[in-house]
Design an enzyme around this catalytic site. Structure first.
Site, PDB file in Angstrom:
ATOM      1  N   ASP A 137       0.928  -1.296   0.052  1.00 42.70           N
ATOM      2  CA  ASP A 137       0.005  -0.084   0.099  1.00 42.70           C
ATOM      3  C   ASP A 137       0.869   1.146  -0.056  1.00 42.70           C
ATOM      4  OD1 ASP A 137      -1.526   2.184   0.447  1.00 42.70           O
ATOM      5  OD2 ASP A 137      -2.790   1.179   2.087  1.00 42.70           O
ATOM      6  N   ASP A 181      -3.232   2.434  -5.877  1.00 37.79           N
ATOM      7  CA  ASP A 181      -2.195   2.245  -4.936  1.00 37.79           C
ATOM      8  C   ASP A 181      -2.072   1.083  -4.203  1.00 37.79           C
ATOM      9  OD1 ASP A 181      -3.850   2.753  -2.724  1.00 37.79           O
ATOM     10  OD2 ASP A 181      -2.078   3.946  -1.605  1.00 37.79           O
ATOM     11  N   GLU A 182      -2.832   0.092  -4.137  1.00 39.03           N
ATOM     12  CA  GLU A 182      -2.840  -0.985  -3.266  1.00 39.03           C
ATOM     13  C   GLU A 182      -2.974  -2.271  -4.076  1.00 39.03           C
ATOM     14  OE1 GLU A 182      -5.930  -1.949   0.128  1.00 39.03           O
ATOM     15  OE2 GLU A 182      -5.904   0.502  -0.430  1.00 39.03           O
TER      16      GLU A 182
END
Ligand code: DCP
Ligand code: MG
Length: 378
Positions: free
Chosen positions: A23, A121-122
């Site tokens: 993350d 983003d993860e």
């Protein structure tokens, strides 16, 4: 009457997998700071400046400096300004974040192709078998963190464990730049101290109920039998029972194979007004566009489905030369199809919007605005 013997087998965790959850730290804000180093150590807030647009808008994210003032994602930009008057407001630049996300995924692919993105983003990575032939999940996570920093000048937090649930909890445990490992022998203690809100999928309603039942931590939850939890929470009770015992069988699902993504709605009463039909189509387009974005995908073919009052059903499609990278574009194509083929007088009982011909959003197949194309040539 004879009853069969009801045996209950206690579920056991499968500890043979190695799962990472990566993350990025304050993702949009960190990208903006990287692009403009004068923003370093400043309270950066990703939102339109509320002084310039009459106070509307919400905060997408904020740098850790801005978070010290209490600014956080999903708060109104106006409130953020009140909390942090010196905050530097920057409007979100999704094309840029998508480009960077593609680069992060290129790094992931050097380790494994079993990647499940949760947002830009993860992502979960299954590294049980990995391209580096490394046994240690911890070492792999550290190398990925290093590569991302080395190549992209961005930091991330990583969680390492034997399933998705624990890996995600781990990556959240220490931020920014954290690396947390939950080995099988530590899972129990970790879960016991965990606040109940951290148990995946616990929505507001469930949270209220947990409070009524005096379940505040993992340890409280652990006391409940499977039958009791099933009685209180239905199907979700079984999930809770397993999670608190460190069990999560969900696979890391590779999105690459997905061919299409769509959403349809059936109406309680048939629609006869074009205006209303177009509004529903716009809502569907928005849902579809958002979930494509979340899954880091985009597509070239738009499919409109409609069913009339007499159940006659049609699908109409259009294929574009370039990937659809904005909600407006998708919406426009959907509305065009309806205006061209649809007939509101027949009464519409179902509408559906689907995007097919999907591909992962990567740097190569993005149509970049001029600004970034120029940057690329330098
Ligand atoms: N995001 C958004 N709206 C939200 C939450 C998030 O637009 N309500 C966007 C902005 C974030 C990105 O998604 O940069 C990733 O979300 P995270 O929850 O991972 O938040 P950050 O990466 O910004 O911060 P953290 O360091 O806590 O992960
Ligand atoms: Mg993040």
């Amino acid at each position: 009457m004879k009853y069969g013997l009801l045996t209950f087998e206690e579920p056991q965790p499968n500890i043979s997998r190695k799962v990472l959850h990566i993350d990025m730290d304050a993702f949009y804000a960190s990208v903006e700071i990287r692009e403009n180093p004068s923003l370093q150590n400043k309270p950066v807030i990703i939102a339109r400046d509320p002084r310039k647009n009459g106070g509307r808008g919400v905060v997408a994210t904020a740098s850790y400096e801005a978070r010290k003032y209490g600014v956080h994602s999903a708060m109104s930009a106006k409130e953020a300004l009140e909390l942090c008057p010196d905050g530097i407001f920057i409007p979100a630049n999704f094309d840029l974040y998508r480009k960077v996300s593609g680069q992060i995924h290129d790094i992931f692919h050097q380790y494994t192709d079993v990647i499940e993105p949760l947002s830009l983003d993860e992502a979960y990575l299954d590294v049980t078998n990995n391209k580096k032939d490394l046994q240690s999940g911890t070492l792999l996570a550290r190398q990925i963190q290093y590569d991302i920093y080395d190549q992209l000048k961005l930091t991330c937090s990583a969680g390492v464990s034997y399933n998705k649930f624990l890996a995600k909890l781990a990556s959240d445990f220490k931020k920014p730049s954290g690396l947390t490992v939950i080995p099988p022998e530590e899972a129990h203690n970790f879960l016991m101290q965990l606040p109940i809100s951290e148990f995946l999928g616990v929505g507001t309603k469930t949270r209220e109920k947990m409070a009524e039942l005096n379940i505040e931590t993992g340890a409280d939850l652990y006391e409940w039998t499977l039958m009791e939890l099933s009685q209180e929470f239905g199907k979700f009770g079984r999930t809770l029972y397993k999670r608190v015992r460190g069990i999560d069988e969900r696979e890391v699902e590779v999105e690459r194979d997905r061919k299409s993504l769509g959403k349809e709605t059936t109406f309680l009463t048939d629609l006869y007004q074009d205006q209303r039909i177009e509004k529903e189509l716009t809502d569907l387009s928005e849902i579809v566009f958002q979930s494509l974005n979340q899954k880091n995908l985009h597509g070239k073919t738009v499919v409109l489905k409609y069913r009339y009052r007499d159940f006659e059903t049609f699908t109409r499609r259009t294929t574009l030369f370039t990937y659809i990278d904005s909600f407006d574009r998708l919406n426009q194509e959907v509305l065009n199809l309806w205006r061209r083929y649809g007939d509101s007088e027949k009464g519409v009982r179902l509408l559906g919007v689907t995007v097919t011909n999907l591909a992962p959003l990567t740097y190569e197949n993005l149509v970049l605005p001029l600004k970034y194309s120029r940057e690329k040539r330098l």
